[in-house]
Enzyme design. Structure first.
Site, PDB file in Angstrom:
ATOM      1  N   LEU A 109       0.808  -1.225   0.000  1.00 13.23           N
ATOM      2  CA  LEU A 109       0.000   0.000   0.000  1.00 13.23           C
ATOM      3  C   LEU A 109       0.841   1.277   0.000  1.00 13.23           C
ATOM      4  O   LEU A 109       0.290   2.372   0.017  1.00 13.23           O
ATOM      5  CB  LEU A 109      -0.954  -0.004   1.201  1.00 13.23           C
ATOM      6  CG  LEU A 109      -2.043  -1.084   1.148  1.00 13.23           C
ATOM      7  CD1 LEU A 109      -2.782  -1.179   2.484  1.00 13.23           C
ATOM      8  CD2 LEU A 109      -3.037  -0.810   0.017  1.00 13.23           C
TER       9      LEU A 109
ATOM     10  N   SER B  80      -4.064   7.716  15.658  1.00 14.50           N
ATOM     11  CA  SER B  80      -3.155   7.555  16.800  1.00 14.50           C
ATOM     12  C   SER B  80      -3.256   8.767  17.716  1.00 14.50           C
ATOM     13  O   SER B  80      -3.462   9.890  17.249  1.00 14.50           O
ATOM     14  CB  SER B  80      -1.711   7.425  16.313  1.00 14.50           C
ATOM     15  OG  SER B  80      -0.804   7.579  17.394  1.00 14.50           O
TER      16      SER B  80
ATOM     17  N   TYR C 186       5.356  10.127  11.382  1.00 15.23           N
ATOM     18  CA  TYR C 186       4.238   9.282  11.842  1.00 15.23           C
ATOM     19  C   TYR C 186       3.092  10.108  12.431  1.00 15.23           C
ATOM     20  O   TYR C 186       1.947  10.002  11.962  1.00 15.23           O
ATOM     21  CB  TYR C 186       4.771   8.233  12.826  1.00 15.23           C
ATOM     22  CG  TYR C 186       3.718   7.315  13.382  1.00 15.23           C
ATOM     23  CD1 TYR C 186       3.265   6.217  12.649  1.00 15.23           C
ATOM     24  CD2 TYR C 186       3.166   7.523  14.651  1.00 15.23           C
ATOM     25  CE1 TYR C 186       2.298   5.359  13.163  1.00 15.23           C
ATOM     26  CE2 TYR C 186       2.210   6.685  15.164  1.00 15.23           C
ATOM     27  CZ  TYR C 186       1.772   5.598  14.428  1.00 15.23           C
ATOM     28  OH  TYR C 186       0.814   4.760  14.942  1.00 15.23           O
TER      29      TYR C 186
HETATM   30  P1  NAD Z   1       1.586  -4.231  13.248  1.00 15.50           P
HETATM   31  O1  NAD Z   1       2.932  -3.897  12.775  1.00 15.50           O
HETATM   32  O2  NAD Z   1       1.382  -5.414  14.118  1.00 15.50           O
HETATM   33  O3  NAD Z   1       0.577  -4.350  12.013  1.00 15.50           O
HETATM   34  C1  NAD Z   1       0.627  -3.462  10.929  1.00 15.50           C
HETATM   35  C2  NAD Z   1       0.370  -4.224   9.651  1.00 15.50           C
HETATM   36  O4  NAD Z   1       0.426  -3.291   8.556  1.00 15.50           O
HETATM   37  C3  NAD Z   1       1.421  -5.307   9.382  1.00 15.50           C
HETATM   38  O5  NAD Z   1       0.822  -6.560   9.158  1.00 15.50           O
HETATM   39  C4  NAD Z   1       2.136  -4.789   8.148  1.00 15.50           C
HETATM   40  O6  NAD Z   1       2.603  -5.802   7.279  1.00 15.50           O
HETATM   41  C5  NAD Z   1       1.054  -3.938   7.496  1.00 15.50           C
HETATM   42  N1  NAD Z   1       1.698  -3.023   6.544  1.00 15.50           N
HETATM   43  C6  NAD Z   1       2.775  -2.223   6.771  1.00 15.50           C
HETATM   44  N2  NAD Z   1       3.179  -1.644   5.643  1.00 15.50           N
HETATM   45  C7  NAD Z   1       2.354  -2.093   4.662  1.00 15.50           C
HETATM   46  C8  NAD Z   1       2.283  -1.862   3.268  1.00 15.50           C
HETATM   47  N3  NAD Z   1       3.191  -1.090   2.626  1.00 15.50           N
HETATM   48  N4  NAD Z   1       1.312  -2.473   2.564  1.00 15.50           N
HETATM   49  C9  NAD Z   1       0.429  -3.287   3.183  1.00 15.50           C
HETATM   50  N5  NAD Z   1       0.438  -3.543   4.501  1.00 15.50           N
HETATM   51  C10 NAD Z   1       1.406  -2.960   5.236  1.00 15.50           C
HETATM   52  O7  NAD Z   1       1.098  -2.918  13.999  1.00 15.50           O
HETATM   53  P2  NAD Z   1      -0.255  -2.551  14.783  1.00 15.50           P
HETATM   54  O8  NAD Z   1       0.177  -2.012  16.082  1.00 15.50           O
HETATM   55  O9  NAD Z   1      -1.264  -3.630  14.709  1.00 15.50           O
HETATM   56  O10 NAD Z   1      -0.732  -1.309  13.910  1.00 15.50           O
HETATM   57  C11 NAD Z   1      -1.998  -1.256  13.256  1.00 15.50           C
HETATM   58  C12 NAD Z   1      -2.368   0.204  13.100  1.00 15.50           C
HETATM   59  O11 NAD Z   1      -2.496   0.784  14.399  1.00 15.50           O
HETATM   60  C13 NAD Z   1      -1.329   1.040  12.381  1.00 15.50           C
HETATM   61  O12 NAD Z   1      -1.972   1.942  11.509  1.00 15.50           O
HETATM   62  C14 NAD Z   1      -0.641   1.787  13.509  1.00 15.50           C
HETATM   63  O13 NAD Z   1      -0.088   2.999  13.082  1.00 15.50           O
HETATM   64  C15 NAD Z   1      -1.789   2.002  14.448  1.00 15.50           C
HETATM   65  N6  NAD Z   1      -1.411   2.312  15.829  1.00 15.50           N
HETATM   66  C16 NAD Z   1      -0.708   1.422  16.574  1.00 15.50           C
HETATM   67  C17 NAD Z   1      -0.360   1.746  17.880  1.00 15.50           C
HETATM   68  C18 NAD Z   1       0.433   0.815  18.751  1.00 15.50           C
HETATM   69  O14 NAD Z   1       0.826   1.227  19.860  1.00 15.50           O
HETATM   70  N7  NAD Z   1       0.690  -0.419  18.336  1.00 15.50           N
HETATM   71  C19 NAD Z   1      -0.742   2.974  18.417  1.00 15.50           C
HETATM   72  C20 NAD Z   1      -1.468   3.866  17.628  1.00 15.50           C
HETATM   73  C21 NAD Z   1      -1.802   3.516  16.335  1.00 15.50           C
END
Ligand code: NAD
Length: 256
Positions: free
Chosen positions: A42, A111, A151
């Site tokens: 993506l 976030s 970010y």
């Molecule tokens: P994660 O890394 O476990 O999952 C993220 C997923 O996105 C992964 O499976 C990854 O392969 C996929 N991804 C990344 N780049 C990609 C690309 N170019 N094309 C397709 N897929 C892609 O992380 P998570 O914590 O589950 O994050 C999910 C969402 O939550 C994200 O948008 C993240 O920014 C947001 N978020 C997470 C937190 C946290 O503390 N973990 C806090 C705030 C927001």
């Protein structure tokens, strides 16, 4: 059964949401780099077009809900390309199919960091839909040592985009609810290494205080997404729902 498209479905919050939806009998079409029904990058225009085409093929043209969870927190231009432009392209690309559904819903993952310090130039380029300018600005930031703001800027822009689009032509008027769930700190593969490092963990706890129940698990965030994209949500749209253990209330204080 509702058919729900989930990006980032291979890991963390997206994987948790996928499991919850399947447990309640929904069909999930997962999109991720690897390990999902639709594999696509993506961060690129080509990958996004492939993702939309792949989803429509896998879903036989019928899509009831879309949840954009895919994201990454690296201090590099790719973070804004995936978090903002990838999410927007997936939602816009599937919007015509959503508009045909009986109870269409969409949500993105923002976030708590989007409420803090951001780079206004990067946010403006995002809101103008100018990926070339956004990528160039992010590159400057990375090279100049402020890549850490990419970010939060991408997440701020994403929330602003949702608030504007939710009531723009093509969304609310077509019955499509569009919301943001903004997590605080969630234990997922994205944060595991940081949380295991005592110094990093203390810095995160200072930046994102979570007095209610501490760091969240992915299910806490997935549960909110599940409801927002369910048929039950008939009137919540354009909202940023903080699932953050009280971080937003702590940091912003009592408002009006
Ligand atoms: P994660 O890394 O476990 O999952 C993220 C997923 O996105 C992964 O499976 C990854 O392969 C996929 N991804 C990344 N780049 C990609 C690309 N170019 N094309 C397709 N897929 C892609 O992380 P998570 O914590 O589950 O994050 C999910 C969402 O939550 C994200 O948008 C993240 O920014 C947001 N978020 C997470 C937190 C946290 O503390 N973990 C806090 C705030 C927001």
């Amino acid at each position: 059964a509702r058919r729900v498209v989930v990006s980032g479905a291979a890991s963390g919050i997206g994987a948790s949401l996928t499991r919850m939806l399947q447990e309640q009998g929904d069909e999930v079409v997962g999109v991720d780099l690897h390990g999902t029904a639709v594999c696509a990058d993506l961060s690129t225009e080509e990958g996004r077009a492939g993702a939309v085409a792949g989803v429509l093929e896998a879903a036989g043209g019928r899509v009831d809900a879309v949840v954009a969870c895919a994201g990454l927190s690296v201090p590099e231009p790719t973070a804004v390309r995936v978090n903002l432009f990838g999410a927007v392209a997936l939602l816009e690309g599937l919007r015509p199919a959503l508009a045909e559904a009986g109870a269409p819903r969409a949500a993105v993952v923002g976030s708590i960091t989007g409420t803090g310090v951001v780079d206004e130039q990067l946010v403006s380029a995002c809101l103008a839909g100018d990926e070339t300018a956004a990528t160039a600005r992010a590159r400057q930031m990375t090279d100049g040592g402020s890549g850490g703001l990419i970010y939060p800027s991408s997440k701020s822009a994403l929330a602003q985009w949702v608030r504007a689009r939710s009531v723009a032509p093509g969304w609310a008027g077509e019955g499509i609810a569009l919301n943001v769930v903004a997590p605080g700190v969630v234990r997922t593969p994205m944060t595991e290494a940081l949380l295991d490092d005592e110094r990093m963990r203390a810095a995160m706890d200072e930046a994102v205080p979570m007095p209610l129940n501490g760091h969240a698990g992915p299910d806490a965030v997935a549960g909110a997404l599940r409801w927002l994209v369910s048929a039950e949500n008939t009137h919540v749209t354009g909202q940023v729902l903080y699932v953050d253990g009280g971080a937003e209330a702590t940091l912003r204080g009592p408002g009006r």
